[in-house]
Enzyme design. Structure first.
Site, PDB file in Angstrom:
ATOM      1  N   GLU A  33      23.991  16.747 -10.506  1.00 27.69           N
ATOM      2  CA  GLU A  33      23.455  15.938  -9.383  1.00 27.69           C
ATOM      3  C   GLU A  33      23.432  17.122  -8.349  1.00 27.69           C
ATOM      4  O   GLU A  33      24.570  17.475  -7.705  1.00 27.69           O
ATOM      5  CB  GLU A  33      23.748  14.819  -8.943  1.00 27.69           C
ATOM      6  CG  GLU A  33      23.042  14.288  -7.542  1.00 27.69           C
ATOM      7  CD  GLU A  33      21.500  14.357  -7.895  1.00 27.69           C
ATOM      8  OE1 GLU A  33      20.914  13.807  -8.802  1.00 27.69           O
ATOM      9  OE2 GLU A  33      20.768  15.144  -6.951  1.00 27.69           O
ATOM     10  N   CYS A  42      15.095   7.592  -5.432  1.00 28.60           N
ATOM     11  CA  CYS A  42      15.209   5.819  -5.284  1.00 28.60           C
ATOM     12  C   CYS A  42      15.971   5.430  -4.114  1.00 28.60           C
ATOM     13  O   CYS A  42      15.833   4.847  -3.411  1.00 28.60           O
ATOM     14  CB  CYS A  42      15.280   5.141  -6.499  1.00 28.60           C
ATOM     15  SG  CYS A  42      15.559   3.680  -6.348  1.00 28.60           S
ATOM     16  N   LYS A  51      12.679  -0.165   1.480  1.00 21.36           N
ATOM     17  CA  LYS A  51      13.036  -1.793   1.475  1.00 21.36           C
ATOM     18  C   LYS A  51      13.784  -2.267   2.669  1.00 21.36           C
ATOM     19  O   LYS A  51      13.559  -3.156   3.398  1.00 21.36           O
ATOM     20  CB  LYS A  51      13.700  -2.291   0.191  1.00 21.36           C
ATOM     21  CG  LYS A  51      12.873  -2.599  -0.793  1.00 21.36           C
ATOM     22  CD  LYS A  51      11.789  -1.932  -1.523  1.00 21.36           C
ATOM     23  CE  LYS A  51      10.696  -1.483  -1.000  1.00 21.36           C
ATOM     24  NZ  LYS A  51      10.113  -0.512  -2.053  1.00 21.36           N
ATOM     25  N   ALA A 177      -4.456   5.003  -0.954  1.00 23.26           N
ATOM     26  CA  ALA A 177      -4.036   3.574  -0.890  1.00 23.26           C
ATOM     27  C   ALA A 177      -3.332   3.221  -1.962  1.00 23.26           C
ATOM     28  O   ALA A 177      -3.561   2.174  -2.507  1.00 23.26           O
ATOM     29  CB  ALA A 177      -5.367   2.863  -0.713  1.00 23.26           C
ATOM     30  N   ARG A 269       2.944  11.619  -7.040  1.00 23.31           N
ATOM     31  CA  ARG A 269       3.985  12.280  -7.290  1.00 23.31           C
ATOM     32  C   ARG A 269       3.782  13.001  -8.716  1.00 23.31           C
ATOM     33  O   ARG A 269       3.075  12.809  -9.423  1.00 23.31           O
ATOM     34  CB  ARG A 269       5.286  11.375  -7.485  1.00 23.31           C
ATOM     35  CG  ARG A 269       5.473  10.610  -6.066  1.00 23.31           C
ATOM     36  CD  ARG A 269       6.733   9.623  -6.152  1.00 23.31           C
ATOM     37  NE  ARG A 269       7.921  10.530  -6.426  1.00 23.31           N
ATOM     38  CZ  ARG A 269       8.620  11.111  -5.566  1.00 23.31           C
ATOM     39  NH1 ARG A 269       8.274  10.961  -4.075  1.00 23.31           N
ATOM     40  NH2 ARG A 269       9.817  11.529  -5.726  1.00 23.31           N
ATOM     41  N   HIS A 440      12.170 -28.264  -7.770  1.00 24.13           N
ATOM     42  CA  HIS A 440      11.010 -28.554  -6.538  1.00 24.13           C
ATOM     43  C   HIS A 440      11.850 -28.655  -5.339  1.00 24.13           C
ATOM     44  O   HIS A 440      13.121 -29.426  -5.446  1.00 24.13           O
ATOM     45  CB  HIS A 440      10.366 -29.891  -6.966  1.00 24.13           C
ATOM     46  CG  HIS A 440       9.460 -30.435  -5.779  1.00 24.13           C
ATOM     47  ND1 HIS A 440       8.376 -29.841  -5.502  1.00 24.13           N
ATOM     48  CD2 HIS A 440       9.796 -31.319  -4.935  1.00 24.13           C
ATOM     49  CE1 HIS A 440       7.852 -30.345  -4.240  1.00 24.13           C
ATOM     50  NE2 HIS A 440       8.706 -31.168  -3.930  1.00 24.13           N
TER      51      HIS A 440
HETATM   52  P1  NAD Z   1      -0.415   6.389  -6.453  1.00 28.98           P
HETATM   53  O1  NAD Z   1      -0.739   7.139  -7.600  1.00 28.98           O
HETATM   54  O2  NAD Z   1      -0.016   5.085  -6.489  1.00 28.98           O
HETATM   55  O3  NAD Z   1      -1.682   6.446  -5.324  1.00 28.98           O
HETATM   56  C1  NAD Z   1      -2.084   7.694  -4.626  1.00 28.98           C
HETATM   57  C2  NAD Z   1      -3.441   7.256  -4.243  1.00 28.98           C
HETATM   58  O4  NAD Z   1      -3.992   8.686  -3.436  1.00 28.98           O
HETATM   59  C3  NAD Z   1      -4.600   6.924  -5.355  1.00 28.98           C
HETATM   60  O5  NAD Z   1      -5.092   5.746  -5.018  1.00 28.98           O
HETATM   61  C4  NAD Z   1      -5.633   8.119  -5.094  1.00 28.98           C
HETATM   62  O6  NAD Z   1      -6.817   7.743  -5.295  1.00 28.98           O
HETATM   63  C5  NAD Z   1      -5.365   8.666  -3.849  1.00 28.98           C
HETATM   64  N1  NAD Z   1      -5.788   9.913  -3.522  1.00 28.98           N
HETATM   65  C6  NAD Z   1      -5.392  11.093  -4.415  1.00 28.98           C
HETATM   66  N2  NAD Z   1      -6.076  12.110  -3.756  1.00 28.98           N
HETATM   67  C7  NAD Z   1      -6.744  11.880  -2.469  1.00 28.98           C
HETATM   68  C8  NAD Z   1      -7.595  12.376  -1.562  1.00 28.98           C
HETATM   69  N3  NAD Z   1      -7.797  13.741  -1.611  1.00 28.98           N
HETATM   70  N4  NAD Z   1      -7.981  11.444  -0.613  1.00 28.98           N
HETATM   71  C9  NAD Z   1      -7.979  10.370  -0.618  1.00 28.98           C
HETATM   72  N5  NAD Z   1      -7.215   9.824  -1.515  1.00 28.98           N
HETATM   73  C10 NAD Z   1      -6.481  10.428  -2.545  1.00 28.98           C
HETATM   74  O7  NAD Z   1       0.806   7.293  -5.683  1.00 28.98           O
HETATM   75  P2  NAD Z   1       1.965   7.081  -4.552  1.00 28.98           P
HETATM   76  O8  NAD Z   1       1.439   5.848  -3.693  1.00 28.98           O
HETATM   77  O9  NAD Z   1       1.974   8.633  -3.681  1.00 28.98           O
HETATM   78  O10 NAD Z   1       3.334   6.654  -5.379  1.00 28.98           O
HETATM   79  C11 NAD Z   1       3.621   7.727  -6.099  1.00 28.98           C
HETATM   80  C12 NAD Z   1       4.466   7.254  -7.352  1.00 28.98           C
HETATM   81  O11 NAD Z   1       5.628   6.438  -6.969  1.00 28.98           O
HETATM   82  C13 NAD Z   1       3.476   6.159  -8.279  1.00 28.98           C
HETATM   83  O12 NAD Z   1       3.625   6.412  -9.514  1.00 28.98           O
HETATM   84  C14 NAD Z   1       4.168   4.754  -7.552  1.00 28.98           C
HETATM   85  O13 NAD Z   1       4.106   4.029  -8.831  1.00 28.98           O
HETATM   86  C15 NAD Z   1       5.783   5.084  -7.556  1.00 28.98           C
HETATM   87  N6  NAD Z   1       6.139   4.154  -6.422  1.00 28.98           N
HETATM   88  C16 NAD Z   1       6.399   3.010  -6.775  1.00 28.98           C
HETATM   89  C17 NAD Z   1       6.754   2.157  -5.818  1.00 28.98           C
HETATM   90  C18 NAD Z   1       7.130   0.615  -6.170  1.00 28.98           C
HETATM   91  O14 NAD Z   1       7.255   0.317  -7.569  1.00 28.98           O
HETATM   92  N7  NAD Z   1       7.234  -0.362  -5.122  1.00 28.98           N
HETATM   93  C19 NAD Z   1       7.062   2.433  -4.530  1.00 28.98           C
HETATM   94  C20 NAD Z   1       6.776   3.842  -4.166  1.00 28.98           C
HETATM   95  C21 NAD Z   1       6.237   4.793  -5.222  1.00 28.98           C
END
Ligand code: NAD
Length: 461
Positions: A33, A42, A51, A177, A269, A440
């Site tokens: 690492e 994470c 969180k 979003a 990502r 319950h």
């Molecule tokens: P995501 O893929 O969930 O969402 C990215 C969003 O950006 C999409 O809706 C996409 O349409 C939009 N987008 C892309 N290019 C754009 C542009 N030029 N203009 C406007 N909108 C645009 O990605 P994220 O939220 O960055 O998360 C990354 C990864 O990390 C995901 O795979 C996610 O599942 C993971 N993650 C998971 C958790 C969890 O499980 N709670 C928390 C954080 C991250």
């Protein structure tokens, strides 16, 4: 030269879990690492610190907005943002140190530094070469930034910078979003920032059950988040007071701009493979730049890959499952991951959780299904804790009653979903859930009611 049965590159949830499982199975194992602390994205700059911030901002919101309604009268608390950041740092430290302890306990060697694979069974860190019968790549992912949007992690930030802001911004533009945009967007909205989310698609959280998406967006709007959907971000630049984002509206191709103190880029990502030397050893990639795998084996014998660096959802728990499975496979056992039953959770308030198929997917599959739905408004526990917003939706096969999916928006959704995961692993029917006694008053009763609604009907609906 030190030699091992297994060398794992990366100590995130995929890598460290794999290392511990290898050790438990009697393999001599090292985990390399480069970060100063274990736990990967994470624990250091992802799930765990976010969180902590979600918890702190939620407590603040409750005290400021909801305490009076339940008879708790007093001045709303003030925010000491430095102290909040210290709290977050403490949570991160406790978790990363915990992995260090587990490595010692399990006799996993932690090799500090950045690794590259220099040949079959050979890994180099700095000037030192190590050998191993098997190498596991668990190097995770990094934010994929947009062309024309220069990230400086101060004003134009990824999730990493957003978790380390020096002050609460008055205004924030979130690009994307998805999960990160909505989780961190709601943190700063609760702390008082005016948050606008720009999303390329016509809906938030793409891929999620559409009914949940729409209800979720309405709820977030009520919480003060603004949304511009169908907005393709073109560029961003620093200004005197913050940054300006330029976007194009898909509906009429018109261009618009938005200024804010901070811009969060949350557009997905990509695998982090820098400096690994994959080309040199002949490890094949997919056309999306992920390491191509079959049962976690790469194209080169003795080199395996798991987690965000490979295809599939970029989720810590998917990586953990793969970490255990690949360890078992290397130890000559039968590793297994059920990719059809990987839950997804969005840690907002209320939480969103889902597993299995969505209604849209079942329609596309041409599968006849039943819907059992139950609103938290009719759940006694939810009413008593002011968290009646949302619902449980259970989807079951119309013919066999077998559970096919579940989508929840509501209190503790991220916990409730696991009842369905276990049920699905055992091939349970909705009736199996409905006939299981649920204590319950609990939020879990909403799950049972949704299961009852797949049959003769929910009791409290
Ligand atoms: P995501 O893929 O969930 O969402 C990215 C969003 O950006 C999409 O809706 C996409 O349409 C939009 N987008 C892309 N290019 C754009 C542009 N030029 N203009 C406007 N909108 C645009 O990605 P994220 O939220 O960055 O998360 C990354 C990864 O990390 C995901 O795979 C996610 O599942 C993971 N993650 C998971 C958790 C969890 O499980 N709670 C928390 C954080 C991250």
């Amino acid at each position: 030269m030190s030699s091992y049965d297994v060398i794992i590159i990366g100590a995130g949830p995929g890598g460290y879990v794999c290392a511990i499982r290898c050790a438990q199975l009697g393999l001599k194992v090292a985990c390399i690492e480069g970060r100063e602390t274990l736990g990967g994205t994470c624990l250091n700059v992802g799930c765990i610190p976010s969180k902590a911030m979600l918890h702190a901002s939620h407590q603040y919101h409750e005290a400021s907005h909801n305490f009076a309604a339940i008879g708790l009268i007093g001045d709303p608390p003030k925010i000491d943002f430095t102290r909040m950041q210290e709290f977050k740092a403490g949570v991160v430290e406790a978790n990363t140190k915990g992995i260090e302890f587990l490595f010692k306990k399990n006799k996993v060697d932690w090799i500090k530094g950045w690794a590259s694979i220099t040949g079959k069974g050979r890994v180099t860190v700095g000037d030192t070469e190590y050998s191993a019968k098997n190498i596991v790549i668990a190097t995770g992912s990094e934010p994929s930034v947009l062309p024309g949007v220069p990230v400086d992690e101060e004003v134009i930030v990824t999730s990493t910078g957003a978790l380390a802001l020096k002050a609460i911004p008055k205004s924030m533009v979130v690009i994307g979003a998805g999960v990160i945009g909505l989780e961190l967007g709601s943190v700063y909205a609760r702390l008082g920032a005016e948050v606008t989310v720009l999303e390329y698609l016509d809906q938030i959280t793409p891929g999620m059950d559409l009914e949940i998406c729409k209800t979720f967006q309405r709820t977030l709007k009520k919480q003060g988040l603004k949304f511009v959907l169908g907005a393709a971000v073109q560029s961003a630049e620093r200004t005197d007071g913050g940054a300006k984002v330029t976007y194009k509206l898909k509906k009429d191709d018109s261009e618009a701009g938005l200024e804010a103190d901070v811009v969060l880029v949350a557009t997905g990502r990509r695998p982090y493979l820098e400096g690994l030397g994959l080309e040199g050893v002949g490890v094949s990639l997919t056309d999306r730049g992920q390491i191509a795998t079959k049962d976690w084996k790469t194209s080169v014998e003795g080199i395996w890959a798991i987690g965000d660096a490979t295809p599939g959802p970029m989720l810590a728990h998917k990586a953990e499952d793969e970490g255990m499975a690949v360890a078992e496979a290397m130890a000559g056992q039968h590793g297994h991951v059920n990719y059809g039953i990987i839950p997804g959770v969005i840690y907002t308030n209320p939480e969103i959780a889902s597993v299995g198929r969505t209604e849209e997917q079942l329609k596309a599959d041409g599968k006849a299904y039943k819907v059992g739905k139950f609103n938290f408004m009719a759940n006694g526990r939810a009413k008593a804790s002011q968290s009646g917003e949302g619902f449980v939706k259970l989807l079951a096969d119309a013919e066999t009653d077998r559970i096919l999916g579940c989508h929840i928006m509501g209190p503790a959704a991220g916990e409730l979903i696991h009842e369905v995961c276990v049920a699905m692993e055992f091939g349970a029917s909705a009736e199996d859930l409905a006939r299981t006694c649920h204590a319950h008053p609990t939020y879990s009763e909403a799950m049972r009611e949704a299961a009852l609604a797949c049959g003769d009907g929910a009791i409290h609906a």
